[in-house]
Write a protein that holds these residues in place. Structure first.
Motif, PDB file in Angstrom:
ATOM      1  N   ARG A 125       0.804  -1.230   0.000  1.00 15.85           N
ATOM      2  CA  ARG A 125       0.000   0.000   0.000  1.00 15.85           C
ATOM      3  C   ARG A 125       0.838   1.281   0.000  1.00 15.85           C
ATOM      4  O   ARG A 125       0.294   2.372  -0.138  1.00 15.85           O
ATOM      5  CB  ARG A 125      -0.923   0.025   1.234  1.00 15.85           C
ATOM      6  N   LEU A 126       2.160   1.132   0.217  1.00 15.70           N
ATOM      7  CA  LEU A 126       3.016   2.321   0.303  1.00 15.70           C
ATOM      8  C   LEU A 126       3.955   2.413  -0.892  1.00 15.70           C
ATOM      9  O   LEU A 126       4.481   1.390  -1.353  1.00 15.70           O
ATOM     10  CB  LEU A 126       3.853   2.270   1.583  1.00 15.70           C
ATOM     11  N   PRO A 127       4.218   3.634  -1.400  1.00 12.27           N
ATOM     12  CA  PRO A 127       5.231   3.787  -2.448  1.00 12.27           C
ATOM     13  C   PRO A 127       6.622   3.561  -1.858  1.00 12.27           C
ATOM     14  O   PRO A 127       6.827   3.669  -0.642  1.00 12.27           O
ATOM     15  CB  PRO A 127       5.058   5.236  -2.922  1.00 12.27           C
ATOM     16  N   VAL A 128       7.583   3.276  -2.719  1.00 10.78           N
ATOM     17  CA  VAL A 128       8.933   2.914  -2.283  1.00 10.78           C
ATOM     18  C   VAL A 128       9.582   4.017  -1.437  1.00 10.78           C
ATOM     19  O   VAL A 128      10.218   3.742  -0.420  1.00 10.78           O
ATOM     20  CB  VAL A 128       9.812   2.580  -3.510  1.00 10.78           C
ATOM     21  N   GLY A 129       9.403   5.261  -1.834  1.00  7.97           N
ATOM     22  CA  GLY A 129       9.988   6.380  -1.082  1.00  7.97           C
ATOM     23  C   GLY A 129       9.503   6.406   0.360  1.00  7.97           C
ATOM     24  O   GLY A 129      10.279   6.683   1.283  1.00  7.97           O
ATOM     25  N   GLU A 130       8.229   6.078   0.565  1.00  8.92           N
ATOM     26  CA  GLU A 130       7.646   6.072   1.911  1.00  8.92           C
ATOM     27  C   GLU A 130       8.105   4.841   2.701  1.00  8.92           C
ATOM     28  O   GLU A 130       8.339   4.923   3.911  1.00  8.92           O
ATOM     29  CB  GLU A 130       6.117   6.103   1.822  1.00  8.92           C
ATOM     30  N   ILE A 131       8.246   3.698   2.014  1.00  7.07           N
ATOM     31  CA  ILE A 131       8.737   2.470   2.673  1.00  7.07           C
ATOM     32  C   ILE A 131      10.132   2.706   3.249  1.00  7.07           C
ATOM     33  O   ILE A 131      10.422   2.346   4.386  1.00  7.07           O
ATOM     34  CB  ILE A 131       8.752   1.285   1.673  1.00  7.07           C
ATOM     35  N   ILE A 132      10.999   3.312   2.443  1.00  2.00           N
ATOM     36  CA  ILE A 132      12.381   3.564   2.875  1.00  2.00           C
ATOM     37  C   ILE A 132      12.435   4.678   3.923  1.00  2.00           C
ATOM     38  O   ILE A 132      13.206   4.610   4.883  1.00  2.00           O
ATOM     39  CB  ILE A 132      13.277   3.923   1.661  1.00  2.00           C
ATOM     40  N   GLY A 133      11.578   5.693   3.755  1.00  2.00           N
ATOM     41  CA  GLY A 133      11.675   6.897   4.588  1.00  2.00           C
ATOM     42  C   GLY A 133      10.829   6.917   5.845  1.00  2.00           C
ATOM     43  O   GLY A 133      11.024   7.781   6.708  1.00  2.00           O
ATOM     44  N   GLU A 134       9.902   5.966   5.979  1.00  3.19           N
ATOM     45  CA  GLU A 134       8.974   5.986   7.122  1.00  3.19           C
ATOM     46  C   GLU A 134       9.708   5.981   8.464  1.00  3.19           C
ATOM     47  O   GLU A 134       9.466   6.814   9.341  1.00  3.19           O
ATOM     48  CB  GLU A 134       8.041   4.769   7.034  1.00  3.19           C
ATOM     49  N   ALA A 135      10.648   5.041   8.635  1.00  3.57           N
ATOM     50  CA  ALA A 135      11.388   4.951   9.902  1.00  3.57           C
ATOM     51  C   ALA A 135      12.388   6.092  10.060  1.00  3.57           C
ATOM     52  O   ALA A 135      12.674   6.520  11.180  1.00  3.57           O
ATOM     53  CB  ALA A 135      12.111   3.603   9.980  1.00  3.57           C
ATOM     54  N   VAL A 136      12.909   6.603   8.930  1.00  2.00           N
ATOM     55  CA  VAL A 136      13.832   7.751   8.977  1.00  2.00           C
ATOM     56  C   VAL A 136      13.132   8.954   9.592  1.00  2.00           C
ATOM     57  O   VAL A 136      13.683   9.645  10.460  1.00  2.00           O
ATOM     58  CB  VAL A 136      14.342   8.086   7.550  1.00  2.00           C
ATOM     59  N   ARG A 137      11.891   9.173   9.156  1.00  3.41           N
ATOM     60  CA  ARG A 137      11.097  10.290   9.694  1.00  3.41           C
ATOM     61  C   ARG A 137      10.738  10.046  11.166  1.00  3.41           C
ATOM     62  O   ARG A 137      10.826  10.952  11.998  1.00  3.41           O
ATOM     63  CB  ARG A 137       9.826  10.445   8.853  1.00  3.41           C
ATOM     64  N   GLU A 138      10.366   8.807  11.471  1.00  2.26           N
ATOM     65  CA  GLU A 138       9.944   8.456  12.832  1.00  2.26           C
ATOM     66  C   GLU A 138      11.069   8.646  13.851  1.00  2.26           C
ATOM     67  O   GLU A 138      10.845   9.118  14.961  1.00  2.26           O
ATOM     68  CB  GLU A 138       9.468   6.996  12.846  1.00  2.26           C
ATOM     69  N   VAL A 142      17.331  12.579   9.934  1.00  3.24           N
ATOM     70  CA  VAL A 142      17.766  13.825   9.276  1.00  3.24           C
ATOM     71  C   VAL A 142      16.685  14.897   9.459  1.00  3.24           C
ATOM     72  O   VAL A 142      15.511  14.567   9.685  1.00  3.24           O
ATOM     73  CB  VAL A 142      18.032  13.604   7.760  1.00  3.24           C
ATOM     74  N   PRO A 143      17.039  16.200   9.377  1.00  2.00           N
ATOM     75  CA  PRO A 143      16.036  17.266   9.454  1.00  2.00           C
ATOM     76  C   PRO A 143      15.014  17.149   8.309  1.00  2.00           C
ATOM     77  O   PRO A 143      15.354  16.642   7.226  1.00  2.00           O
ATOM     78  CB  PRO A 143      16.862  18.549   9.317  1.00  2.00           C
ATOM     79  N   PRO A 144      13.774  17.621   8.509  1.00  2.00           N
ATOM     80  CA  PRO A 144      12.723  17.482   7.483  1.00  2.00           C
ATOM     81  C   PRO A 144      13.103  18.069   6.124  1.00  2.00           C
ATOM     82  O   PRO A 144      12.749  17.501   5.078  1.00  2.00           O
ATOM     83  CB  PRO A 144      11.543  18.256   8.086  1.00  2.00           C
ATOM     84  N   GLU A 145      13.843  19.178   6.127  1.00  2.00           N
ATOM     85  CA  GLU A 145      14.196  19.818   4.847  1.00  2.00           C
ATOM     86  C   GLU A 145      15.215  18.992   4.044  1.00  2.00           C
ATOM     87  O   GLU A 145      15.344  19.169   2.820  1.00  2.00           O
ATOM     88  CB  GLU A 145      14.724  21.240   5.069  1.00  2.00           C
ATOM     89  N   GLU A 146      15.946  18.081   4.702  1.00  2.00           N
ATOM     90  CA  GLU A 146      16.940  17.244   4.013  1.00  2.00           C
ATOM     91  C   GLU A 146      16.402  15.849   3.690  1.00  2.00           C
ATOM     92  O   GLU A 146      17.095  15.042   3.065  1.00  2.00           O
ATOM     93  CB  GLU A 146      18.200  17.096   4.883  1.00  2.00           C
ATOM     94  N   PHE A 147      15.162  15.575   4.117  1.00  2.00           N
ATOM     95  CA  PHE A 147      14.604  14.227   4.024  1.00  2.00           C
ATOM     96  C   PHE A 147      14.613  13.684   2.597  1.00  2.00           C
ATOM     97  O   PHE A 147      15.108  12.578   2.337  1.00  2.00           O
ATOM     98  CB  PHE A 147      13.182  14.231   4.587  1.00  2.00           C
ATOM     99  N   ASP A 148      14.102  14.455   1.660  1.00  2.00           N
ATOM    100  CA  ASP A 148      13.959  13.979   0.280  1.00  2.00           C
ATOM    101  C   ASP A 148      15.307  13.677  -0.360  1.00  2.00           C
ATOM    102  O   ASP A 148      15.480  12.633  -1.004  1.00  2.00           O
ATOM    103  CB  ASP A 148      13.193  15.020  -0.548  1.00  2.00           C
ATOM    104  N   ASP A 149      16.271  14.571  -0.173  1.00  2.00           N
ATOM    105  CA  ASP A 149      17.613  14.352  -0.739  1.00  2.00           C
ATOM    106  C   ASP A 149      18.287  13.138  -0.106  1.00  2.00           C
ATOM    107  O   ASP A 149      18.991  12.380  -0.788  1.00  2.00           O
ATOM    108  CB  ASP A 149      18.492  15.596  -0.518  1.00  2.00           C
ATOM    109  N   TYR A 150      18.057  12.963   1.194  1.00  2.00           N
ATOM    110  CA  TYR A 150      18.671  11.839   1.911  1.00  2.00           C
ATOM    111  C   TYR A 150      18.156  10.506   1.370  1.00  2.00           C
ATOM    112  O   TYR A 150      18.941   9.588   1.116  1.00  2.00           O
ATOM    113  CB  TYR A 150      18.370  11.962   3.412  1.00  2.00           C
ATOM    114  N   ILE A 151      16.843  10.393   1.163  1.00  2.00           N
ATOM    115  CA  ILE A 151      16.250   9.158   0.634  1.00  2.00           C
ATOM    116  C   ILE A 151      16.790   8.877  -0.769  1.00  2.00           C
ATOM    117  O   ILE A 151      17.091   7.724  -1.120  1.00  2.00           O
ATOM    118  CB  ILE A 151      14.703   9.236   0.623  1.00  2.00           C
TER     119      ILE A 151
END
Length: 367
Positions: A125-138, A142-151
């Protein structure tokens, strides 16, 4: 009965050595067998029965053995995905089972797992970016502004294109899905990754790609692996040390080169004799084990392997062998390598056991 033959604590103080990332001491995991009516415990399945080992930082330990010998149970118990029955697990000098819920949650990013089946371990049910990034955000890696580049950087390190972020797992092949699983583990910047048969569900050419990826990531990020597998050639290729499991026990442990060059335990010899050789003219010396692996709910007395061992002696049937260092860095649990003193103790235990058996038979006959 065999307390006199039991090993001394070979790993005493090992958790204080900064070179050791993971130290496992006398780990036991029993699953209770309940009666059908009153739900009373009538026995235990001894899935892991007193296993000890260490893994040095930046190295890979391979864990091999037949299906049902306790390999995956060890991995899941180390990660505290299930409780222990007895023993200690030290990670970075900390006793994992002594940590509170909050302390364990803080430690979780450092200890990750790659599951065997990439098909069932990813949410459809989740796209790949969210699968990889879910625990990173939790965990606030990394800070929210760097999240996308980090993934994006993590995906690139694992050989995944940036456009894969918005796609779903069913759109990828098995090899690509396993790369997503590796990226999910790597994204939390861990020190240790448990690889639970990560290539067994993939075809041979894809297996090589994933193994090479794991090795490259280890060199780049200084990762430490516990690599569980049935494929001995893969274990030989990726591991620095190897442990051989049989019916919940570690029967042999050594550096990879030493173990594959000169296996000491009869079970390890039989296991390695089954490795295929890509030469049609080479005559293989196969050692065929008779019978099937005994039930972990009712393991044999003495050495658990004696029911299938071609080198079985009388003492093997009654006295459990000590797990000891036979050569430098090479540990084995087998009576073939007993000292004279150990043989005397084992023979005495053997005689005592025989007398007890005879007395029990007499008592039953009188009844």
């Amino acid at each position: 009965m065999a307390e006199e033959l039991k090993k001394a604590d070979l790993l005493e103080g090992a958790e204080k050595n900064p070179e050791n990332l993971l130290v496992v001491k006398n780990l036991k995991k029993y699953f209770p067998i309940k009666s059908s009516f009153f739900k009373m415990t009538v026995g235990n399945v001894k899935a892991v029965d007193g296993v000890s080992f260490t893994i040095k930082r930046g190295t890979t330990m391979g864990l091999v053995g037949e299906s049902g010998c306790g390999k995956s149970t060890i991995g899941r118990t180390i990660l505290r995905l299930q409780g222990k029955t007895e023993g200690e697990v030290y990670f970075n000098g900390k006793d994992l089972f002594a940590l509170s819920k909050e302390e364990l949650r803080k430690e979780r990013p450092n200890i990750q797992i790659i599951f065997q089946d990439p098909y069932s371990s990813l949410s459809p049910r989740l796209p790949v970016g969210e699968i990889i990034g879910e625990a990173v955000r939790e965990h606030g890696i990394v800070p929210p502004e760097e999240f996308d580049d980090y993934i994006t950087r993590v995906m690139e390190a694992c050989g995944l294109p940036e456009y894969a972020k918005g796609r779903y797992p069913h759109e990828f092949s098995g090899g690509q899905r396993q790369r997503i699983c590796i990226a999910r583990a790597l994204a939390l910047n861990p020190d240790f990754i448990l690889c639970d048969e990560p290539v067994s569900a993939l075809d041979v050419s894809i297996q090589a790609q994933i193994i090479n990826l794991l090795r490259n990531l280890q060199k780049e990020f200084g990762l430490t692996y516990l690599f569980i597998s049935h494929d001995l050639s893969v274990v030989e290729h990726i591991s620095d040390t190897v442990g051989v499991m049989y019916l919940g026990n570690m029967v042999e442990f050594a550096e990879t080169e030493a173990l594959f060059k000169k296996p000491l335990h009869p079970y390890t010899e039989a296991l390695f004799s089954a490795i295929p050789v890509p030469d049609p003219d080479f005559k293989m010396n196969r050692i065929i084990l008779e019978g099937s692996i005994p039930s972990p709910a009712n393991p044999p007395k003495g050495c658990k392997f004696h029911t299938r061992c071609r080198k079985c002696m009388e003492i093997c049937k009654y006295a459990e062998p000590a797990f000891k260092e036979v050569e430098k860095g090479h540990f084995v649990a087998c009576h073939l390598y007993n000292t004279e003193e150990e043989n005397r103790i084992a023979e005495r235990l053997c005689e005592e056991a025989k007398k007890n058996e005879a007395l029990n038979k007499e008592a039953k006959a009188k009844k």
